[in-house]
Design an enzyme around this catalytic site. Sequence first.
Site, short mmCIF file in Angstrom:
data_model
loop_
_atom_site.label_atom_id
_atom_site.label_comp_id
_atom_site.label_asym_id
_atom_site.label_seq_id
_atom_site.Cartn_x
_atom_site.Cartn_y
_atom_site.Cartn_z
N ASN A 267 16.10 5.15 4.50
CA ASN A 267 15.91 3.62 5.57
C ASN A 267 16.92 3.56 6.07
O ASN A 267 17.31 2.94 7.01
CB ASN A 267 14.97 2.49 4.74
N GLY B 16 11.81 5.31 1.87
CA GLY B 16 12.66 5.64 1.16
C GLY B 16 14.62 4.13 0.81
O GLY B 16 14.57 4.58 2.15
N LYS B 17 14.66 3.66 -0.07
CA LYS B 17 15.63 2.77 0.37
C LYS B 17 17.18 3.55 0.72
O LYS B 17 17.55 3.13 1.97
CB LYS B 17 16.36 2.56 -0.89
N GLY C 16 6.58 -1.22 9.28
CA GLY C 16 6.63 -0.06 9.15
C GLY C 16 8.66 -0.04 9.08
O GLY C 16 9.28 -1.39 8.76
N ASP D 155 5.96 6.88 2.80
CA ASP D 155 5.34 5.11 2.39
C ASP D 155 4.03 5.64 3.10
O ASP D 155 3.92 5.87 4.33
CB ASP D 155 6.69 4.52 3.93
N ASP E 224 17.35 -2.37 3.85
CA ASP E 224 17.51 -1.52 3.87
C ASP E 224 19.20 -1.73 5.45
O ASP E 224 19.97 -1.19 5.34
CB ASP E 224 16.71 -0.41 3.81
N LEU F 29 19.54 -13.33 1.04
CA LEU F 29 18.87 -15.41 0.85
C LEU F 29 18.40 -14.97 1.77
O LEU F 29 18.01 -16.28 2.24
CB LEU F 29 20.13 -16.54 1.05
N GLY F 30 17.64 -13.85 3.13
CA GLY F 30 16.14 -14.60 3.53
C GLY F 30 16.54 -15.45 4.35
O GLY F 30 17.34 -14.77 5.21
#
Length: 313
Positions: free
Chosen positions: A46, A42-43, A291, A16, A256, A225-226
Amino acid sequence: MSKTCKIVVVGSFISDITGFAPRFPVDGETVLGSAVKFGPGGKGSNQATAASRSGGEVVMITKIGTDMLGGIAHEHYMHEGMTEKYVMVTDQADTGSAFIEVNEETGENRIIVVKGANELITSEEIYAAEEEIASADAVLTQLESSLESVVALKALAQKHNKPIVLNPAPMQEVPEGLFEGVDYFTPNETEAEFFSGVKVTSPESAEKAAEKLLALGVKNVVITLGKKGVFWTDGKEKALVPTTDLKPVDTTGAGDAFNGGLTVAISEGRDIVDALKFANCVASISVTRRGTSPAMPTREETDALYDRFYGKK
């Protein structure tokens, strides 16, 4: 901390490169930022880090280049105490990288990802880790590495009757039938719309999208949904699980964190609503820090937030 379960993660390692600014620039504009950070991301990685810090014994299968960015991976896995047995190195491509802009006012982010070496993970390399998959409690993957590696992991997970969590990100066209039989399908609102054709803006529209996704053959649909929480259904039952009250600083990596936590909770045999609450806590803590991988919380931190917000089990 004793490890409570074993999880195999097939996915991406990305270095990142994150810039922080008071707002996003418009096209052609330069905005002065406050900081830039280089770090592990990286997914796949992470999610593996979130699972490891949440109490899982994690085997990460990924691929990096021989360039200097690959050194960030070695340093990270050594620091986390995670095996590098299946962290493969190639001279055919650079280590994957991500260019991340973070809005300091809202915590929102914009990301450009270059898959790099992650695109070169082969099915043969996944099959070489079949013993690890056979002895795992669950497997976890995304769409940020080669699609053939995802197909191979799914085949082995089903062969050995292991629950598979598939986070369909970044969203892209996939081989027909890839989602058939997936135990837990975990898109966010945008990804749910992409794969279902239903715009997701509320729990009600999430349920409509989930119906379409269940028709693709997945067993459980989990749509994040956040701030509105998480919607889950298996076609028979459904639930909307509220998120916590923590204020986000940087939402990069929230999904992630959620997926890593969810996979640990499933591996430990928790019921689905309890698992979603646990995953919410992992994600909520991660976004209070800058991060991605470095922001993942410890099991003790997650358990403490769970007890405070949802109440002790």
